[in-house]
Each structure stands twice: as structure tokens, then as C-alpha cells.
Design a protein around this motif. Sequence first.
Motif, PDB file in Angstrom:
ATOM      1  N   LEU A 115       0.827  -1.206   0.000  1.00  0.00           N
ATOM      2  CA  LEU A 115       0.000   0.000   0.000  1.00  0.00           C
ATOM      3  C   LEU A 115       0.863   1.259   0.000  1.00  0.00           C
ATOM      4  O   LEU A 115       0.526   2.248  -0.663  1.00  0.00           O
ATOM      5  N   ALA A 116       1.975   1.248   0.720  1.00  0.00           N
ATOM      6  CA  ALA A 116       2.869   2.418   0.728  1.00  0.00           C
ATOM      7  C   ALA A 116       3.415   2.681  -0.662  1.00  0.00           C
ATOM      8  O   ALA A 116       3.460   3.834  -1.117  1.00  0.00           O
ATOM      9  N   ASN A 117       3.826   1.639  -1.366  1.00  0.00           N
ATOM     10  CA  ASN A 117       4.408   1.819  -2.692  1.00  0.00           C
ATOM     11  C   ASN A 117       3.351   2.236  -3.704  1.00  0.00           C
ATOM     12  O   ASN A 117       3.593   3.108  -4.551  1.00  0.00           O
ATOM     13  N   ILE A 118       2.185   1.628  -3.628  1.00  0.00           N
ATOM     14  CA  ILE A 118       1.108   1.980  -4.556  1.00  0.00           C
ATOM     15  C   ILE A 118       0.706   3.436  -4.377  1.00  0.00           C
ATOM     16  O   ILE A 118       0.520   4.182  -5.348  1.00  0.00           O
ATOM     17  N   ARG A 119       0.562   3.869  -3.137  1.00  0.00           N
ATOM     18  CA  ARG A 119       0.150   5.256  -2.891  1.00  0.00           C
ATOM     19  C   ARG A 119       1.226   6.245  -3.318  1.00  0.00           C
ATOM     20  O   ARG A 119       0.921   7.327  -3.823  1.00  0.00           O
ATOM     21  N   ALA A 120       2.498   5.873  -3.130  1.00  0.00           N
ATOM     22  CA  ALA A 120       3.576   6.761  -3.579  1.00  0.00           C
ATOM     23  C   ALA A 120       3.599   6.872  -5.095  1.00  0.00           C
ATOM     24  O   ALA A 120       3.795   7.961  -5.651  1.00  0.00           O
ATOM     25  N   MET A 121       3.380   5.763  -5.802  1.00  0.00           N
ATOM     26  CA  MET A 121       3.327   5.808  -7.265  1.00  0.00           C
ATOM     27  C   MET A 121       2.121   6.611  -7.745  1.00  0.00           C
ATOM     28  O   MET A 121       2.207   7.347  -8.740  1.00  0.00           O
ATOM     29  N   GLY A 122       0.996   6.478  -7.028  1.00  0.00           N
ATOM     30  CA  GLY A 122      -0.183   7.261  -7.393  1.00  0.00           C
ATOM     31  C   GLY A 122       0.066   8.744  -7.292  1.00  0.00           C
ATOM     32  O   GLY A 122      -0.378   9.528  -8.135  1.00  0.00           O
ATOM     33  N   ALA A 123       0.804   9.140  -6.240  1.00  0.00           N
ATOM     34  CA  ALA A 123       1.152  10.555  -6.103  1.00  0.00           C
ATOM     35  C   ALA A 123       2.094  10.993  -7.213  1.00  0.00           C
ATOM     36  O   ALA A 123       1.994  12.118  -7.729  1.00  0.00           O
ATOM     37  N   ALA A 124       3.011  10.092  -7.630  1.00  0.00           N
ATOM     38  CA  ALA A 124       3.992  10.457  -8.650  1.00  0.00           C
ATOM     39  C   ALA A 124       3.361  10.646 -10.025  1.00  0.00           C
ATOM     40  O   ALA A 124       3.835  11.465 -10.815  1.00  0.00           O
ATOM     41  N   VAL A 125       2.298   9.900 -10.319  1.00  0.00           N
ATOM     42  CA  VAL A 125       1.639  10.062 -11.624  1.00  0.00           C
ATOM     43  C   VAL A 125       0.402  10.944 -11.517  1.00  0.00           C
ATOM     44  O   VAL A 125      -0.283  11.167 -12.518  1.00  0.00           O
ATOM     45  N   ALA A 126       0.124  11.457 -10.301  1.00  0.00           N
ATOM     46  CA  ALA A 126      -1.020  12.348 -10.071  1.00  0.00           C
ATOM     47  C   ALA A 126      -2.310  11.706 -10.564  1.00  0.00           C
ATOM     48  O   ALA A 126      -2.985  12.196 -11.469  1.00  0.00           O
ATOM     49  N   VAL A 127      -2.681  10.587  -9.950  1.00  0.00           N
ATOM     50  CA  VAL A 127      -3.890   9.853 -10.330  1.00  0.00           C
ATOM     51  C   VAL A 127      -5.111  10.751 -10.229  1.00  0.00           C
ATOM     52  O   VAL A 127      -5.255  11.524  -9.278  1.00  0.00           O
ATOM     53  N   ARG A 128      -5.989  10.643 -11.237  1.00  0.00           N
ATOM     54  CA  ARG A 128      -7.191  11.485 -11.299  1.00  0.00           C
ATOM     55  C   ARG A 128      -8.434  10.613 -11.313  1.00  0.00           C
ATOM     56  O   ARG A 128      -8.373   9.416 -11.635  1.00  0.00           O
ATOM     57  N   PRO A 129      -9.609  11.197 -10.989  1.00  0.00           N
ATOM     58  CA  PRO A 129     -10.852  10.409 -10.990  1.00  0.00           C
ATOM     59  C   PRO A 129     -11.200   9.825 -12.352  1.00  0.00           C
ATOM     60  O   PRO A 129     -11.845   8.778 -12.425  1.00  0.00           O
ATOM     61  N   ASP A 130     -10.768  10.469 -13.445  1.00  0.00           N
ATOM     62  CA  ASP A 130     -11.135   9.994 -14.776  1.00  0.00           C
ATOM     63  C   ASP A 130     -10.079   9.096 -15.393  1.00  0.00           C
ATOM     64  O   ASP A 130     -10.134   8.797 -16.582  1.00  0.00           O
ATOM     65  N   ASP A 131      -9.116   8.636 -14.603  1.00  0.00           N
ATOM     66  CA  ASP A 131      -8.068   7.769 -15.144  1.00  0.00           C
ATOM     67  C   ASP A 131      -8.609   6.383 -15.459  1.00  0.00           C
ATOM     68  O   ASP A 131      -9.623   5.936 -14.896  1.00  0.00           O
ATOM     69  N   CYS A 132      -7.895   5.702 -16.350  1.00  0.00           N
ATOM     70  CA  CYS A 132      -8.195   4.320 -16.708  1.00  0.00           C
ATOM     71  C   CYS A 132      -6.877   3.648 -17.049  1.00  0.00           C
ATOM     72  O   CYS A 132      -6.105   4.172 -17.852  1.00  0.00           O
ATOM     73  N   PHE A 133      -6.621   2.494 -16.415  1.00  0.00           N
ATOM     74  CA  PHE A 133      -5.359   1.799 -16.626  1.00  0.00           C
ATOM     75  C   PHE A 133      -5.590   0.639 -17.598  1.00  0.00           C
ATOM     76  O   PHE A 133      -6.440  -0.208 -17.366  1.00  0.00           O
ATOM     77  N   VAL A 134      -4.813   0.605 -18.674  1.00  0.00           N
ATOM     78  CA  VAL A 134      -4.888  -0.467 -19.657  1.00  0.00           C
ATOM     79  C   VAL A 134      -3.591  -1.275 -19.577  1.00  0.00           C
ATOM     80  O   VAL A 134      -2.499  -0.701 -19.606  1.00  0.00           O
ATOM     81  N   SER A 135      -3.706  -2.590 -19.488  1.00  0.00           N
ATOM     82  CA  SER A 135      -2.508  -3.399 -19.281  1.00  0.00           C
ATOM     83  C   SER A 135      -2.617  -4.762 -19.956  1.00  0.00           C
ATOM     84  O   SER A 135      -3.669  -5.390 -19.941  1.00  0.00           O
ATOM     85  N   TRP A 136      -1.492  -5.201 -20.538  1.00  0.00           N
ATOM     86  CA  TRP A 136      -1.352  -6.584 -20.995  1.00  0.00           C
ATOM     87  C   TRP A 136      -0.273  -7.292 -20.187  1.00  0.00           C
ATOM     88  O   TRP A 136       0.034  -8.453 -20.441  1.00  0.00           O
TER      89      TRP A 136
END
Length: 980
Positions: A333-354
Motif C-alpha cells: 500500500l505504501a508503494n502503490i500510494r507513492a506511485m499514485g502521487a507520482a503520476v497524479a492519479v485522477r478520478p477519470d483515469d483508466c489503466f490499460v494493461s497486458w
Amino acid sequence: MTRQRRSTIDASRSRVEQGLGLGNQGQSGGEGDSDPAARLLEILRDFARDSGIDQPPAAIGLDSRLEADLGLDSLGRSELIARLERGLGCRLSDEALLAATAGDLLTLARAGSAATEAGPEAAEAACGEVQATPTTSVGGLAARLPTGADSLLDMLDWHLERHPSQVHIQLYETEDRPRPITYAELADGAARVATGLREAGLRERQTVALMLPTGADYFQGFFGVLRAGGIPVPIYPPARPEQLEEHLRRHAGILSNAGARFLITVPEALTVARLLRAWVPSLTAVLTSKSFADATPTALAAHPRPDAIALLQYTSGSTGEPKGVVLSHADLLANIRAMGAAVAVRPDDCFVSWLPLYHDMGLIGAWLGSLCFGVPFVSMSPLSFLARPVRWLRAIHTHRGTLSAAPNFAYELCLKRVQDGDLEGLDLSCWRRALNGAEPVSADTLRRFAKRFERCGLPANALAPVYGLAEAAVGLSFPPPTRGPVIDCIDRERFAVSGEALRVPCTDQHAMSVVGCGRPLPGYHLRILDQDGQPLPERREGRLYFQGPSATRGYYRNPQATAGLIRDGWHDTGDRGYLADAELYLTGRIKDLIIRGGRNLYPYEVEQAVGELSGVRKGCVVAFAAADQARGSERLVLIAETRERDPARRTKLAQRVRERATDVLGSPPDEILLAPPRSILKTSSGKLRRGATRERWAAGRLTNAPPALLWQLLRLGAAGLRAALLRSARRLPGQLYAGYAWLLFGLIAPWVWLSIMTVPRLRWRWRLVRAGIGLLRRLAFVPLFVQGRERIPPPGQPFVIASNHQSYLDVMALVAAIDRPIDFIAKQGLSTNPLVRWPLERLGTLFVDRFDLLRGPEDAQRFAAALARGETLGFFPEGTFLERPGLLPFRMGAFLAAAGAGVPLLPVAVRGTRELMRGSRFSPRPGHAVVEIGQPIWPSDESWRSAVQLRDQARAFIAPRCEQTATKITPNQRDSAEQA
């Protein structure tokens, strides 16, 4: 807690909140709640201080869980409820004993005793005036974030409680139409898996391997393992039949190190997976999704602590053998939240992944990151991407994806395989962060990708090179959220000779391009050290170390590797690089460094340059150093895969490879080998395994064709059978002893059972039981040493025994050590079998249901009555035992019984029984046991505080003694201890 009782609380909460307009107020846990909330928290914090609960008062809020966070058993809850009723001036219903959190208690307090009859208004008057608070808006990101979650399960439950029908995952099982998976569907599938695992015998903190492709089974299986209290271990399924043998050998090492109890895989892999059972002694069963199809979802109460292991992430093994990185819930959770702050996660974001879900970037960065921030997650399989890379870009276009990540080769593959015709109508203007990591990032790839897809609207600043490693969970350094790539051009020769990154114009023919990987995530720190461990200034290359809130505690069951990882509180990344203007520039792996002629050479540039040649398979070139015995130095070996078979053309290709390598390195390689396709070994994530490839080259097996699949299976089966026979031979002495011990038990136990059932006097029965235990011990060669027998209170004095719990043999040890009848407190489950219940009742055993919280006060009255009759009560305050060392939290029953009756408490430390019979394996082993009896402790009065003091004093005596191994009995101790 039963589902019916839980629903009663939920219904009560719902009625009160509807009447009062409280919305989600109970979730805040802040001090700004209404007066009843503040008073409740004040009482709860005072109670925690009086009980010696190891929680800072400020950390106790309405979200605090009474059992998982505060360790309150039923009697502790009873005391707390009594204080709440006095302090809040209201009467709480019996359901308060089942409350999960302080917020639940607040809801029931507001309802009051008249809530059902008089409605919300009466509830409001019952416990003081309540101010209605508007519900939180769900329009912003903050309303979608489980900020109070302490574990991955908390995170899922947060979403499940608020929007269960909301789509969490869009899963591409076919090319054209994704399958939506809601939070409720994910949780329901996870509950089925959890039930199935528990029914199969999984216990808490045991490991379960997931060898599954991307799909619903993986998502549900991962959380199913967590819900069952297990630890998931993601591993990758076999990809190519020709590498089956090597695949299984590597996985056998992973599963053995992890001690995996179960393996969940696809039906198609069952035959292959079952071969692993011969190699992995701990593996109990191989399961598939069909194994859980008939399981009924149950509400399993797995509430892991933040520091509990959430995941074992095995490193890819690109430079050595895979190691299991221990990651806790707090780490993730610490790492995920730090990465979220680094990419400035927004309410309208959508993550696409393979990205594959067995790899940290796909599992943690993509999926769990999306879950944490409540943004849609679009998932497709790696094979779907590799077959047609344009599918990745089309998914970003279709779902208006804003975030995605991939290794450098994926961007390169898009450049190579996506045709101009595929770009028609492709809109990538929504893609604001195209993260590039997990392998060396090519400056040339960044330039060409940005230029190629500019016509599709790709923002110029979208490409974002990042750096991370499993030892930090996944992410370590990210660029600012709106900045594009930064490329540093340095003097190649000066850097190779002295390690100084001297900037030069990028047009300089001797320039070396190094891509910036961003700055440390919030809360993380980096430093560069030289070979002597001294810090280096900016623009000087050295070894990279880091600190941060998600830094792993080490490698699972690998203390030697852990000792090499952590140095003075800093973690060694195994990478080299330099810092400039707070930006991290990576230059290569420590183990890949080639020292030749006093120059430091890294293989990446030459591998990439040679891979661009026509006739060479791109991404299938490896360079490494090999010992040159004749010259006493290292020689540079370059291996390139090619499909070319014509001898003349191969000679010309080898010459071009030599020329290109010489241009990059400044000197020619010592040896060039053109190898057939699939000769160079790679990890599951596509990284080159240089060390393993070097070993195969040194053994002369690099160009050998892989053996036929049938031959591989036969060879694996034979090796597995040989390993199983060797294990059986090593276990034979222990098995013979266990059989002998059980034979003795089978001969002695029936006569003792009959004696208990027929002898009229209780004291006579106990003498026969002790005689049977003594005979069994002596014939089984198990000495028992008793220390402090003179401290036992005199006959006629009732007292309470509080002992630690290590094994099923603890009761036998206490019976042999304390020569008087003991009313043991036993779990209710033992009373279900009449053959067990009858003799235990004849010996005075009292049965309790520790999971029925409403029975706590009733049981306390039974204990008091027994002590009033002059009897001795025997408690194991831990309530259960685990295979691992350490004391569990003590329940309060023993100490309240002693304080309430005003009788002494006798602390007893038992050790050695865990080694005699570990856990629930029922396989006795030779050894001896020690029972150490402490001084009786008298309560000061009948209060709760007095009981807490008894608990603390008993634990202070038991804790340092119960974990001394039973073998550590000195000659003096043997002389002073009485052998029973």
C-alpha cells in the motif's frame, strides 16, 4: 461472527443512519464527529491504556477493529461495553458483543435500547443528541479511495461496501468484447476459492502458488488465497514445450523455498504440475478452478495485520537464482500510494494493461494500483499483445486509457509490428502516462515511438521512463507527472575509464546516451556508493542503494541473501548508476559489468546495436565476460541468435556483428557465436538470463537442440522419483519412531479410557491418568523435566494455571508436572465426539466456545463456581497454538477468573513439546520437554485493571522461557530440575 448476527448489526446501523442522515460518517474516525463519537473514542482509548494494548491512542478511531487491531476477546468486550454504558448513559443490546469495529459500537449506542420500538428519534435521545452529517460526495477521487485500508483485503472490502455492482475490471478474454467483472463478482469468486482452500486444509500464513494465465480465475484466486489467510505466490505457466524441463526445475526451486502447500493452475497444466509434487515435499495438492466450483462462499474472517506477509514476489532471476521477496500489506500500500502521487492519479483515469500478473509491474503497479485508486482496469493477456501489438493501442483508444506501462521491448515491438494501416482512426490523445520500465530503456526507442505515434495524438510528454525493483515492491523512481523523457549524453570513453558522467553534445560521435529514470518517489531516498562503501558526488557512477517505506524485510527463508541485501539500513539494488540534478540515470546491473583492459563495459548498448543488424533476431543478443584461464583475465563473448543457415552468409553476418560490436565497445569481442533461435535463456518477463546462458555456453550445450518433450517428461519423472526415494529414506527413522510411539499409545490409551469411565473417585481417575502418561513417556524415551514444583499452592488452595500452548502434548506435560486434579478449559469442538467428551467430563473439563462472543460472561460464572468449590482451573490463554515460535495474544478469561475469585494465578512455561509433535501433523519425534513453574501471583482486587496486571505479569514470566529450545538444558539445570 455469523452472517445472521452480522446482518443484525448492519440492519441496526442502516436504520439509525437512515433516520439520522449519517451517511458514511462512521467511517471517518476523526475527532470532528458528534459528541457521542468523541465520548466513545475517549472511553475506548482509556480502556486501551488500562488494558496495556499496544496502540497509540491517536491511532484508535471508529475504524479500529476490536479483535484484529485491539485484540479484544469476549471478556474484554464485556468490560468495554460496561464502561460504554456507564459513560454514554445508554443500554447496549447483546449484539454489541459481536461488533467488529468501534464504529459498529457507535451505531448501536446511538440506537439505544429503545431504537427498535421508538425509531430513530428515541435512539437519538438514548445516548445524547446526534448532529446529522451530509453524506460524502462520490464525485471526487477522495470519495473513491480506501485511505484507511491497512491491507489488500480492507481495500477490496471498502469498494465492496460502497459500490459492489461497479465494474472493476474489463477483461479481454476474446479479441472483440471484454468481460466486465464487478467488485461483487471478484469478492464472490474469492470467497469460493477461500472456502475451497480451507476445506482442503489450508491454514493461516501457509503459501499457495498461482500458476495461472491472465483471467478471472487469477483475479479471484489471488484474493481467495488472502481471504483464506494464506500467502499467494505468483509463478508463470510453462510457455514452450521445448523448455518444459528447465521450467519445472526452476519452479521446483521456487515452490520448495516458498514451502507451497497448494498449487492452483489450469486443467491443461495438471499433468505437468503434478510432476512438481515429487520435487516439492510441502506440496499437498494441485487444484484448478473446478476444485472450487461447488464451494459455498462463506464469510471467512481473515484480518491480516499491516505487517503480515501479503505476497511473495519471486525475482525474475535475470542475474541469478530467483529469490522470494517478502512484501507485507503495508509495503504494497505504501508503494502503490507513492506511485499514485507520482503520476497524479485522477478520478477519470483508466489503466490499460497486458502485463503478466505474475510480474510485479503487472500485479502491483497495474492491477492492485487500479484497485487502490478505484480507477477502471482494462486487462488482456500477454499472448494477445504479442500476437498483435496493435491490440494494446486499440484498447487504450477504445477505453480512453490514460495510464499504461510496459518494458522497452513492447514499445519497440509496436514500432516493428504495427503497420501504417493500423493507425487509421487510432486516437492516443488520452494517453497521458506511458510508463517504460522493468528493463533498460532505450533513448532511440523513446524518440522513434514519440515520432511514430505523434500522428495519433500521443502527447509529447506522455512517455515516462521509470525504475523499480521487487525489493521495493515495484516502483522506486518516477519523473514528474507532466514531464517527458530526459536523455543525458555523456563521454563514452571517460565514463568507461573513470566512471565520470561528463556531459557532451548529443551530436558528438563518442557520445553515450543514458535515459533518466526520474526522481525518488515521495518518502524514498537514493544514494550512490563506491566499491569501498563511500558516498559519491553527482555524475559519478557507483552502486545504487535505496531506503523507503516499502523496502522489503528480506528474502523468504533465505537469510544469507537477505544479509547481502541490507547494509546499514540501506537496500542494495544490484544496479549501477549516477545522480544528476536529483535525476537517476541507470547504467547497468552489477553482475553484468564487464571489466576489460581497465575499462568498464556494459552489455546493453552492444546487444541493442547488434540486434539492429539484418539477420540477427532483435532482443536475442547477449554479451558476457568469461574467465580466460590462459591469459588470467576475462574475455568478452557475444552470442547472437539467427535463423540464417547458409555458411557463406553466416560468415558475412559474423563479420558484420564483429564490426558493429567494435564500433560500440572500442575493441572487438574475443568470441562471437551465432546460435539458433531460442538458444539464449530468458526470464518469464523477457529479460536476458546472462548468467544461465553463460553456464550453458561454458558447458558446451548452448547450441544443442532441446530433447523431445517425451524424453523431458521421462527424465523429470525419474529425477522426481529419485528425489522422493531419498526423502523417504531420510524420513524412515522418524517414521519408525512415530509408528512405535503410536503403537504404545494404542496399547495404553484404551485401558486408561476404561479406568476413567469406571473408577468412582475423581482423584483416583487422575492418578491413573498420570500413571498412563508416565508409562507412555518412559517407553517412548521422552524425559520430562519439571522446575519449580515447590511453588505449587498447597492442597485445598484453589488457583488458576496459565500456560503457553505449543502442542497437543502440553496437556500431558502439565498433568504429569502438577500432581492434583485440574479442570482444563477446552474448546467446544472437542465435545462433539462422545468418546472424547465422556472421559474429559469425568476429569472435570469445562468446554467453551471461544468464537461465540455472547457466551463469555456465562463462561466466567462457571469458572467462578469451580474456584469457589476449591478446584484448580487450567487455561491456555493463547486459545490455540501455531507451528511457528512466539506467543499469541493472551485472552482474558484466566486472569479475570483469578481476580474475580481472589485466588492466585500460577504462570507455567512449557517448552520442547513443539519439537516433540509439531502442529497438527500428529507425527511424534524423539526429544524431551521442560515445564517451568513460576511464583503464584495474587490479584490486588477484583477489578479489570487487576486482571490486566495478572496477564502482564504472567506473560513476562512465560515469554522469555517458552522460546528457549528444549535442548538447551545444562548439566546444572538437569541436576536442579526434578525429572517427573
